[in-house]
Structure formats: structure tokens, C-alpha cells
Design an enzyme around this catalytic site. Structure first.
Site, short mmCIF file in Angstrom:
data_model
loop_
_atom_site.label_atom_id
_atom_site.label_comp_id
_atom_site.label_asym_id
_atom_site.label_seq_id
_atom_site.Cartn_x
_atom_site.Cartn_y
_atom_site.Cartn_z
N PHE A 130 0.54 -0.68 -0.19
CA PHE A 130 -0.06 -0.18 -0.25
C PHE A 130 1.07 0.96 -0.45
O PHE A 130 2.43 1.39 0.41
CB PHE A 130 -1.14 0.19 1.78
CG PHE A 130 -2.15 -1.06 1.78
CD1 PHE A 130 -3.49 -0.90 0.90
CD2 PHE A 130 -1.75 -2.29 1.71
CE1 PHE A 130 -4.12 -1.69 1.55
CE2 PHE A 130 -2.49 -3.87 2.14
CZ PHE A 130 -3.94 -3.20 1.42
N ASP A 131 0.51 2.16 -0.87
CA ASP A 131 1.37 3.82 -0.59
C ASP A 131 0.13 3.77 0.99
O ASP A 131 -0.62 3.71 1.12
CB ASP A 131 0.34 4.33 -1.59
CG ASP A 131 0.65 5.42 -1.54
OD1 ASP A 131 1.50 6.28 -0.94
OD2 ASP A 131 -0.29 7.27 -1.63
N LEU A 132 0.31 5.07 1.48
CA LEU A 132 0.32 5.76 2.51
C LEU A 132 -1.01 6.83 2.14
O LEU A 132 -1.85 6.77 2.77
CB LEU A 132 1.79 6.16 3.23
CG LEU A 132 0.60 6.54 5.18
CD1 LEU A 132 0.38 5.05 5.88
CD2 LEU A 132 1.67 6.40 5.96
N ASP A 133 -0.35 7.82 2.06
CA ASP A 133 -1.16 9.24 2.40
C ASP A 133 -2.36 9.77 0.92
O ASP A 133 -1.94 8.93 -0.20
CB ASP A 133 0.00 9.79 1.40
CG ASP A 133 0.67 10.83 3.08
OD1 ASP A 133 -0.03 10.47 3.80
OD2 ASP A 133 1.97 12.02 2.93
N ASP A 170 -2.81 6.02 -4.56
CA ASP A 170 -3.51 7.14 -5.15
C ASP A 170 -2.80 7.55 -5.93
O ASP A 170 -3.71 9.07 -6.94
CB ASP A 170 -4.65 7.70 -3.95
CG ASP A 170 -3.05 8.65 -3.45
OD1 ASP A 170 -3.75 10.21 -2.92
OD2 ASP A 170 -2.05 8.17 -3.25
#
EC number: 3.6.1.1
Length: 215
Positions: free
Chosen positions: A8-11, A163
Site C-alpha cells: 500500500f501507498d500511505l498518504d 492513489d
């Protein structure tokens, strides 16, 4: 689909830091260039490393601007960070079902840890690759390749979720499957142009894609 690893990306993917990031950029840029930047102007800055963004604006003040940004960001972090619907329960379920979970982000480790602790996601991830850990940030495949090595995972059995188009391109470059998130601040249509394998309307969509029943 034989997927056993989720990165996963975070932000903007696991935690909603959009307001925090935008306000941090506006605070910094208005300090050096009063009234020259709007909220719309800084949307393009979300995703790439801070150094890349500020070098394009003012190469002589990069370190100073990064320091100003991070001071504001850290001071206002807990007040401005929000949770996304279904993220916690989905990640918890994947963890309980034995999926290998990792984070690949362009943030520095200190700020990553702040966000994970605040949202109580910190116990679910075996591997967290930050900007501190790589020479080349996304969309270069290096961060994902490091996460794969850390988790002893194969790219063809891995899904990268993000995202930003940097996340999708990094996944493609590393040979993983990719999933975009429809709640991206840059717009679902923008992200779709990079042709992720899946588009999540909410994080719990991952469970049906992976054939997982929730708790």
C-alpha cells in the site's frame, strides 16, 4: 488470482492526509511567495518527494523549504489526518487471513510512524519502505522491489495499491498487479488513464477481489 502480498501507498490511500499536505504546501509557499499559490496549484505536488517539488520551484532554497514544510506538517499532523472508511477493518482482515502486508511511501520514516500510530494501523505491516530507505522514489521500481525482498514475495503474486499515478507506474515497472483508489484527490478518471488492473471504490473492495470473506 494468486495474490498473497499487498503493498500500500500511505498518504491518500490508507490515511487521509490530503488537507495536511495541502495546508503544509500552502503554508510553506505563502511564506516564500505570498499569495502566489492556490489550493488547486499544489494538487500536482501531492505524490512526488518534497525535494523534487521544491527543486523545481526554487533550487536555492530546497532544504530551507523542506524544513519549513515538515515543521508545519508535524505540528498539525494529528489534527488534520483523518481515516478512510473501511480501511482499518480491511487491513485487519487481510492480516488475520495471513496476507503479507507492506507499505511503500515517499514520506520519511518519522512521519510515516506518526500516521500509522495515530490510525492504529502500525501492528499490521511486516515491512515499511520509506524515502529514507531508497535512492530512487516511485515511479522507479526500487521501493517496491525492496518491499518484495523484505517480505520474501514474488511480483506476480503481489498487488500494489495507491492513489497516485506514481504508485501504478511503480507497480507496473516492478511487475506487480496494481489497484487504484477512486477516492484519490486527483480524480478517479485521472488515475484510470494509467490503467491499473483494478479500481477500488472503497478499501473493502479488496476483499472481494482477493476472494476473502470478512470477519
Amino acid at each position: 488470482m494468486n495474490i498473497n502480498t499487498i503493498l500500500f501507498d500511505l498518504d491518500g490511500t490508507l490515511i487521509n492526509t490530503n488537507d495536511l499536505i495541502i495546508e503544509s504546501f500552502l503554508h510553506t509557499l505563502n511564506h516564500y511567495y505570498p499569495n502566489q499559490y492556490t489550493r488547486e496549484d499544489v494538487l500536482a505536488f501531492i505524490g512526488p518527494p518534497l525535494r523534487d517539488t521544491f527543486e523545481a520551484i526554487d533550487p536555492e532554497r530546497v532544504d530551507e523549504m523542506i524544513e519549513t514544510y515538515r515543521a508545519f506538517n508535524h505540528a498539525h499532523h494529528d489534527a488534520l489526518v483523518k481515516e478512510y472508511e473501511t480501511v482499518y477493518d480491511t487491513v485487519q482482515t487481510l492480516h488475520e487471513k495471513g496476507f503479507k502486508l507492506g507499505i511503500v511511501t515517499t514520506k520519511i520514516r518519522h512521519t510515516v510512524n506518526m500516521g500509522l500510530k495515530l490510525t492504529k494501523l502500525d501492528s499490521f505491516f511486516k515491512c515499511v519502505i520509506t524515502l529514507d530507505d531508497v535512492e530512487h522514489a516511485k515511479p522507479h521500481p526500487e521501493p517496491i522491489e525492496k518491499a518484495l525482498a523484505c517480505l520474501q514475495a514474488k511480483p506476480e503474486e503481489t498487488l500494489m495499491v495507491g492513489d497516485n499515478h506514481h504508485d501504478i507506474l511503480a507497480g507496473k515497472h516492478a511487475g506487480t498487479k496494481t489497484a487504484g483508489v477512486a477516492w484519490t484527490i486527483k480524480g478517479r478518471e485521472h488515475l484510470a488513464t494509467y490503467e491499473p488492473d483494478f479500481m477500488l471504490e472503497k478499501m473493502s473492495d479488496l476483499l472481494s477481489i482477493l476472494g476473502v470473506t470478512s470477519r
